[in-house]
Design a protein around this motif. Structure first.
Motif, short mmCIF file in Angstrom:
data_model
loop_
_atom_site.label_atom_id
_atom_site.label_comp_id
_atom_site.label_asym_id
_atom_site.label_seq_id
_atom_site.Cartn_x
_atom_site.Cartn_y
_atom_site.Cartn_z
N LYS A 51 0.79 -1.01 -0.01
CA LYS A 51 0.01 -0.07 0.01
C LYS A 51 0.74 1.41 0.22
O LYS A 51 2.07 1.34 0.19
CB LYS A 51 -0.90 -0.05 1.18
CG LYS A 51 -2.01 -1.05 1.15
CD LYS A 51 -2.92 -1.10 0.15
CE LYS A 51 -4.17 -2.16 0.36
NZ LYS A 51 -5.00 -2.12 -0.84
N GLN A 52 0.31 2.41 -0.60
CA GLN A 52 1.12 3.48 -0.47
C GLN A 52 1.27 3.98 0.91
O GLN A 52 0.55 3.98 2.01
CB GLN A 52 0.16 4.71 -1.19
CG GLN A 52 0.93 5.99 -1.40
CD GLN A 52 0.06 6.91 -1.96
OE1 GLN A 52 -1.14 6.78 -2.30
NE2 GLN A 52 0.58 8.08 -2.32
N GLN A 80 3.48 2.45 2.82
CA GLN A 80 3.96 1.28 3.59
C GLN A 80 5.56 1.19 3.50
O GLN A 80 6.37 1.33 2.47
CB GLN A 80 3.58 -0.06 2.99
CG GLN A 80 3.94 -1.49 3.55
CD GLN A 80 3.28 -2.72 3.00
OE1 GLN A 80 2.37 -2.74 2.46
NE2 GLN A 80 3.90 -3.81 3.47
N ASP A 98 0.03 2.37 -4.65
CA ASP A 98 -0.51 0.84 -4.20
C ASP A 98 -0.01 -0.07 -5.49
O ASP A 98 -0.22 0.49 -6.52
CB ASP A 98 -2.06 0.94 -4.02
CG ASP A 98 -2.22 1.83 -2.89
OD1 ASP A 98 -1.78 1.96 -1.99
OD2 ASP A 98 -3.52 2.33 -2.80
N ASP A 114 2.81 -0.43 -10.31
CA ASP A 114 1.22 0.32 -9.97
C ASP A 114 0.41 -0.73 -10.85
O ASP A 114 0.30 -0.40 -12.11
CB ASP A 114 1.35 1.61 -10.37
CG ASP A 114 0.19 2.37 -9.91
OD1 ASP A 114 -1.02 1.42 -9.38
OD2 ASP A 114 -0.08 3.60 -10.36
#
Length: 425
Positions: A106-107, A109, A249, A274
């Protein structure tokens, strides 16, 4: 008894005389020869006037007519991520990976952490310098207030002295006018007032100059503290970036290092794919690439489905006579696509409804589009032509041919460049 001898009279029969046929046969042959001469004369003249003769079975002939012309580029493409950022080390140290290749992320992370003692120690030192500069600023502000108070006190004392001297001059003047004192006392009072006035002016000027100097000193301390705070903020940012986070993400693509590896600054760590924004990349011949422009419509197909697409980018670099072009999906992206999946791609370059043209054949490449062989009366004649736009199955005719002309579109290499060739059955 009559005895008769048999002879050959009974065996003989009269022979019928047949009419002579050779004159009739001769006359018929002459008539046939005349007919053949009339019918084959033109053919013979054609054969004599041509440079070569080629069998029609070895040729492909098409008719020039008006028809729609669609120019497109078709080929095979593969699904690629529109965004596939590669993450780099922001400092030298030991890199510890927190994910593996293929893991969904996830963005924001944390994907990897870099232990950089040099950077963390420098941050601590610069923070200590901030504290020292903050103390210097506070001390300068206190000293400025103290000196400002002292200067104000000196100015007030000078003002009081000037007022006292002025009052004394007034008393001495009244006494002199009353005859109670000598003129010398009045002059002394005047001199004392002048000295007091000069001292007051000097105190006022000194207070202004010193106040400005104190303000400059405080501002210099403030600027030094601000600079040091900016340096600390930058170091804090660099230390925070030692925790490598995912920008989007997606999915972890490739790991460029092993876990617990000592890396240098700006070393490649890993890549993130992505999957929410996929494109289709295709290779286009250099000749067609000149006409490709971002925004051109296209069609993407695979697994029995079709999707509308738009050209998103065209590479400026030519590799092995080909250029890479990318198409994005015009609308909602299909969910069943996977990275590197093969799809069929078609990009529409031009579409016109009514164009004078002919079926495309090898004559376009053989002649370079400068001439064509037109079939008239069993003879192929070499004609100068000018060709325009070309698609996969048709080519536009600009000049040299008219609607209804029959053109040799393939097999003309057998003519060996002759101007006139007899078409043999």
């Amino acid at each position: 008894m009559n005895t008769r001898f048999r002879d050959t009279s009974e065996q003989d029969r009269p022979l019928l005389t047949r009419p002579k046929r050779w004159p009739w046969l001769l006359a018929g042959g002459a008539v046939i020869a005349a007919v053949l001469a009339l019918t084959m004369g033109g053919r013979l003249r054609q054969a004599l006037s041509t440079d070569a003769a080629v069998s029609t079975a070895r040729l492909s002939i098409a008719t020039v007519d008006y028809a729609p012309l669609t120019r497109d580029v078709a080929g095979e493409g593969r699904v690629v991520a529109a965004q596939s950022p590669t993450l780099f080390a922001q400092g030298a140290g030991t890199a510890t990976l927190a994910v593996k290749a293929g893991d969904p992320v996830k963005q924001g992370q944390v994907l990897a952490t870099i232990d950089s003692p040099e950077l963390t120690n420098r941050l601590a030192q610069e923070r200590s310098n901030v504290d020292a500069l903050r103390a210097d600023l506070a001390r300068a502000e206190v000293e400025a207030r103290q000196q400002a108070a002292a200067l104000q006190s000196a100015f007030e004392n000078a003002r009081i002295d000037q007022q006292t001297a002025q009052n004394d001059l007034a008393r001495q003047t009244q006494a002199f006018e009353a005859g109670a004192t000598a003129r010398m006392q009045v002059e002394r009072a005047q001199d004392a007032l002048a000295k007091a006035t000069l001292a007051l002016d000097q105190a006022r000027d000194l207070r202004g100059l010193k106040t400005d100097s104190l303000k400059l000193d405080v501002q210099a301390k403030q600027s030094a503290l601000a600079r040091q705070q900016l340096l600390v903020a930058e170091l804090q940012r660099q230390v925070a970036e030692l925790n490598v986070r995912s920008p989007v993400d997606g999915q972890v693509g490739q790991l460029f290092i092993a876990d617990r590896t000592n890396v240098a600054r700006d070393a490649r760590l890993l890549s993130v794919i992505d999957l929410s924004a996929l494109e289709v990349q295709m290779q286009v011949a250099e000749s067609f690439a000149r006409e490709l422009q971002p925004g051109m419509p296209g069609e993407i197909s695979g697994n029995g489905q079709h999707w509308a697409g738009l050209v998103s980018s065209v590479s400026p670099e030519v590799v092995n006579g080909e250029v890479s072009a990318r198409l994005r999906f015009d609308g909602r992206q299909p969910e069943q696509l996977r990275q590197n999946q093969r799809l069929s791609v078609r990009v529409l370059l031009d579409k016109r409804d009514k164009v004078l043209g002919v079926a495309r054949g090898s004559f376009v490449d053989e002649s370079g589009g400068s001439y064509a062989y037109v079939v008239r009366g069993g003879v192929a004649e070499k004609m100068a032509v000018k060709l325009g736009a070309r698609s996969l199955d048709r080519v536009e005719v600009l000049s040299g041919l008219a609607a209804g002309d029959r053109v040799v579109i393939s097999g003309s290499d057998n003519f060996k460049g002759a101007d006139r060739v007899l078409m043999a059955d």
